[in-house]
Design a protein around this motif. Structure first.
Motif, PDB file in Angstrom:
ATOM      1  N   GLU A   6      -6.365 -62.083 -39.000  1.00  0.00           N
ATOM      2  CA  GLU A   6      -6.532 -60.661 -39.274  1.00  0.00           C
ATOM      3  C   GLU A   6      -5.482 -60.232 -40.287  1.00  0.00           C
ATOM      4  OE1 GLU A   6      -6.535 -58.595 -35.580  1.00  0.00           O
ATOM      5  OE2 GLU A   6      -8.193 -59.773 -34.792  1.00  0.00           O
ATOM      6  N   GLY A   7      -5.927 -59.767 -41.405  1.00  0.00           N
ATOM      7  CA  GLY A   7      -5.012 -59.392 -42.466  1.00  0.00           C
ATOM      8  C   GLY A   7      -4.471 -60.628 -43.161  1.00  0.00           C
ATOM      9  N   THR A   8      -3.839 -60.417 -44.276  1.00  0.00           N
ATOM     10  CA  THR A   8      -3.245 -61.512 -45.036  1.00  0.00           C
ATOM     11  C   THR A   8      -1.733 -61.408 -44.931  1.00  0.00           C
ATOM     12  OG1 THR A   8      -5.094 -61.469 -46.592  1.00  0.00           O
ATOM     13  CG2 THR A   8      -3.095 -62.580 -47.317  1.00  0.00           C
ATOM     14  N   PRO A   9      -1.057 -62.502 -44.534  1.00  0.00           N
ATOM     15  CA  PRO A   9       0.406 -62.457 -44.461  1.00  0.00           C
ATOM     16  C   PRO A   9       1.007 -62.194 -45.842  1.00  0.00           C
ATOM     17  CG  PRO A   9      -0.445 -64.439 -43.415  1.00  0.00           C
ATOM     18  CD  PRO A   9      -1.582 -63.803 -44.131  1.00  0.00           C
ATOM     19  N   LYS A  10       2.046 -61.385 -45.866  1.00  0.00           N
ATOM     20  CA  LYS A  10       2.746 -61.063 -47.106  1.00  0.00           C
ATOM     21  C   LYS A  10       4.232 -60.946 -46.815  1.00  0.00           C
ATOM     22  CE  LYS A  10      -0.724 -60.061 -49.987  1.00  0.00           C
ATOM     23  NZ  LYS A  10      -1.175 -61.103 -50.823  1.00  0.00           N
ATOM     24  N   ALA A  11       5.030 -61.359 -47.792  1.00  0.00           N
ATOM     25  CA  ALA A  11       6.481 -61.198 -47.719  1.00  0.00           C
ATOM     26  C   ALA A  11       7.014 -61.089 -49.138  1.00  0.00           C
ATOM     27  CB  ALA A  11       7.127 -62.370 -47.001  1.00  0.00           C
ATOM     28  N   GLU A  12       8.095 -60.387 -49.274  1.00  0.00           N
ATOM     29  CA  GLU A  12       8.769 -60.274 -50.562  1.00  0.00           C
ATOM     30  C   GLU A  12       9.993 -61.177 -50.515  1.00  0.00           C
ATOM     31  OE1 GLU A  12       9.055 -58.892 -54.412  1.00  0.00           O
ATOM     32  OE2 GLU A  12       7.504 -58.332 -52.983  1.00  0.00           O
ATOM     33  N   GLU A  16      19.229 -64.656 -55.401  1.00  0.00           N
ATOM     34  CA  GLU A  16      20.612 -64.318 -55.720  1.00  0.00           C
ATOM     35  C   GLU A  16      21.288 -65.616 -56.110  1.00  0.00           C
ATOM     36  OE1 GLU A  16      22.390 -62.378 -52.327  1.00  0.00           O
ATOM     37  OE2 GLU A  16      20.518 -61.299 -51.948  1.00  0.00           O
ATOM     38  N   GLY A  17      21.445 -65.859 -57.408  1.00  0.00           N
ATOM     39  CA  GLY A  17      21.958 -67.147 -57.860  1.00  0.00           C
ATOM     40  C   GLY A  17      20.910 -68.210 -57.586  1.00  0.00           C
ATOM     41  N   ARG A  18      21.241 -69.158 -56.700  1.00  0.00           N
ATOM     42  CA  ARG A  18      20.282 -70.182 -56.295  1.00  0.00           C
ATOM     43  C   ARG A  18      19.791 -69.965 -54.871  1.00  0.00           C
ATOM     44  NH1 ARG A  18      23.566 -74.608 -56.194  1.00  0.00           N
ATOM     45  NH2 ARG A  18      21.865 -75.807 -55.319  1.00  0.00           N
ATOM     46  N   LYS A  19      20.238 -68.895 -54.215  1.00  0.00           N
ATOM     47  CA  LYS A  19      19.832 -68.604 -52.834  1.00  0.00           C
ATOM     48  C   LYS A  19      18.644 -67.660 -52.831  1.00  0.00           C
ATOM     49  CE  LYS A  19      24.425 -69.137 -50.911  1.00  0.00           C
ATOM     50  NZ  LYS A  19      25.545 -68.479 -50.246  1.00  0.00           N
ATOM     51  N   VAL A  20      17.624 -68.042 -52.081  1.00  0.00           N
ATOM     52  CA  VAL A  20      16.435 -67.211 -51.957  1.00  0.00           C
ATOM     53  C   VAL A  20      16.410 -66.641 -50.543  1.00  0.00           C
ATOM     54  CG1 VAL A  20      14.913 -69.127 -51.314  1.00  0.00           C
ATOM     55  CG2 VAL A  20      13.947 -67.118 -52.366  1.00  0.00           C
ATOM     56  N   SER A  21      15.966 -65.396 -50.414  1.00  0.00           N
ATOM     57  CA  SER A  21      15.874 -64.780 -49.096  1.00  0.00           C
ATOM     58  C   SER A  21      14.536 -64.069 -48.992  1.00  0.00           C
ATOM     59  CB  SER A  21      17.029 -63.821 -48.845  1.00  0.00           C
ATOM     60  OG  SER A  21      17.053 -62.813 -49.811  1.00  0.00           O
ATOM     61  N   ARG A  22      14.075 -63.943 -47.748  1.00  0.00           N
ATOM     62  CA  ARG A  22      12.780 -63.305 -47.523  1.00  0.00           C
ATOM     63  C   ARG A  22      12.939 -62.082 -46.646  1.00  0.00           C
ATOM     64  NH1 ARG A  22      10.974 -64.236 -42.351  1.00  0.00           N
ATOM     65  NH2 ARG A  22      11.850 -66.028 -41.284  1.00  0.00           N
ATOM     66  N   GLY A  23      12.044 -61.139 -46.860  1.00  0.00           N
ATOM     67  CA  GLY A  23      11.970 -59.981 -45.993  1.00  0.00           C
ATOM     68  C   GLY A  23      11.059 -60.303 -44.822  1.00  0.00           C
ATOM     69  N   GLU A  24      10.692 -59.288 -44.086  1.00  0.00           N
ATOM     70  CA  GLU A  24       9.801 -59.453 -42.949  1.00  0.00           C
ATOM     71  C   GLU A  24       8.414 -59.881 -43.429  1.00  0.00           C
ATOM     72  OE1 GLU A  24       7.720 -56.694 -39.517  1.00  0.00           O
ATOM     73  OE2 GLU A  24       9.504 -55.970 -40.541  1.00  0.00           O
ATOM     74  N   VAL A  25       7.770 -60.758 -42.663  1.00  0.00           N
ATOM     75  CA  VAL A  25       6.408 -61.182 -42.967  1.00  0.00           C
ATOM     76  C   VAL A  25       5.447 -60.229 -42.263  1.00  0.00           C
ATOM     77  CG1 VAL A  25       4.704 -63.033 -42.780  1.00  0.00           C
ATOM     78  CG2 VAL A  25       7.120 -63.600 -43.186  1.00  0.00           C
ATOM     79  N   ALA A  48      11.540 -75.659 -43.847  1.00  0.00           N
ATOM     80  CA  ALA A  48      11.132 -74.684 -42.829  1.00  0.00           C
ATOM     81  C   ALA A  48      11.762 -73.326 -43.117  1.00  0.00           C
ATOM     82  CB  ALA A  48      11.528 -75.178 -41.448  1.00  0.00           C
ATOM     83  N   ALA A  49      10.979 -72.269 -42.951  1.00  0.00           N
ATOM     84  CA  ALA A  49      11.469 -70.924 -43.254  1.00  0.00           C
ATOM     85  C   ALA A  49      11.321 -69.963 -42.081  1.00  0.00           C
ATOM     86  CB  ALA A  49      10.713 -70.364 -44.467  1.00  0.00           C
ATOM     87  N   ARG A  50      10.812 -70.426 -40.949  1.00  0.00           N
ATOM     88  CA  ARG A  50      10.580 -69.533 -39.805  1.00  0.00           C
ATOM     89  C   ARG A  50      11.904 -69.088 -39.173  1.00  0.00           C
ATOM     90  NH1 ARG A  50       6.682 -66.453 -38.364  1.00  0.00           N
ATOM     91  NH2 ARG A  50       5.160 -68.025 -38.920  1.00  0.00           N
ATOM     92  N   ALA A  51      12.800 -70.017 -38.892  1.00  0.00           N
ATOM     93  CA  ALA A  51      14.041 -69.692 -38.176  1.00  0.00           C
ATOM     94  C   ALA A  51      15.094 -69.039 -39.065  1.00  0.00           C
ATOM     95  CB  ALA A  51      14.619 -70.947 -37.528  1.00  0.00           C
ATOM     96  N   GLU A  52      15.137 -69.421 -40.321  1.00  0.00           N
ATOM     97  CA  GLU A  52      16.139 -68.893 -41.250  1.00  0.00           C
ATOM     98  C   GLU A  52      15.459 -68.094 -42.344  1.00  0.00           C
ATOM     99  OE1 GLU A  52      19.436 -69.133 -41.001  1.00  0.00           O
ATOM    100  OE2 GLU A  52      19.274 -70.291 -39.159  1.00  0.00           O
ATOM    101  N   SER A  53      15.992 -66.936 -42.652  1.00  0.00           N
ATOM    102  CA  SER A  53      15.379 -66.098 -43.681  1.00  0.00           C
ATOM    103  C   SER A  53      15.969 -66.343 -45.069  1.00  0.00           C
ATOM    104  CB  SER A  53      15.535 -64.620 -43.322  1.00  0.00           C
ATOM    105  OG  SER A  53      16.904 -64.274 -43.273  1.00  0.00           O
ATOM    106  N   ARG A  54      16.951 -67.272 -45.166  1.00  0.00           N
ATOM    107  CA  ARG A  54      17.569 -67.604 -46.458  1.00  0.00           C
ATOM    108  C   ARG A  54      17.529 -69.104 -46.666  1.00  0.00           C
ATOM    109  NH1 ARG A  54      21.860 -63.636 -48.413  1.00  0.00           N
ATOM    110  NH2 ARG A  54      22.099 -65.350 -49.846  1.00  0.00           N
ATOM    111  N   TYR A  55      17.502 -69.512 -47.928  1.00  0.00           N
ATOM    112  CA  TYR A  55      17.474 -70.933 -48.250  1.00  0.00           C
ATOM    113  C   TYR A  55      18.113 -71.155 -49.609  1.00  0.00           C
ATOM    114  CZ  TYR A  55      15.650 -75.541 -49.489  1.00  0.00           C
ATOM    115  OH  TYR A  55      15.538 -76.861 -49.875  1.00  0.00           O
TER     116      TYR A  55
END
Length: 101
Positions: A6-12, A16-25, A48-55
């Motif tokens: 139901e619906g399409t998952p989206k995140a922004e 920052e430099g070489r570190k990527v971070s995600r908002g809420e899905v 894996a990106a579920r447990a950590e919001s930064r990589y």
């Protein structure tokens, strides 16, 4: 029990430099969430990106890096002779960020 998409998952995601971070899905299906990393157009990692919001990808080889957030979309267990899923796959759910080393 069937999986309902139901619906399409989206995140922004942001860089920052070489570190990527995600908002809420939003519209999260609760399936595997991963960072897909490419260098010069070739896939070099998925993390894996579920447990950590930064990589931060540890590779510092020269090239153009692209990172996108993906979620597994399960359709069925149907596989080809190479044991790869045919209908189920990862789909991009975010914008793509890039950086160059």
């Amino acid at each position: 029990m069937d999986q309902k998409f139901e619906g399409t998952p989206k995140a922004e995601i942001s860089l920052e430099g070489r570190k990527v971070s995600r908002g809420e899905v939003t519209n999260d299906w609760g399936l595997r969430l991963q960072w897909l990393v490419k260098r010069d157009g070739k896939v070099i990692a998925n993390a894996a990106a579920r447990a950590e919001s930064r990589y931060e990808h540890p590779d510092k080889k020269p090239g153009k890096y692209e990172i996108v957030l993906q979620m597994w979309k399960y359709v069925n267990y149907k596989k080809n002779k190479q044991r790869e899923f045919i209908d189920s796959k990862f789909i991009d759910i975010s914008n793509t960020v890039t950086y160059t080393i």
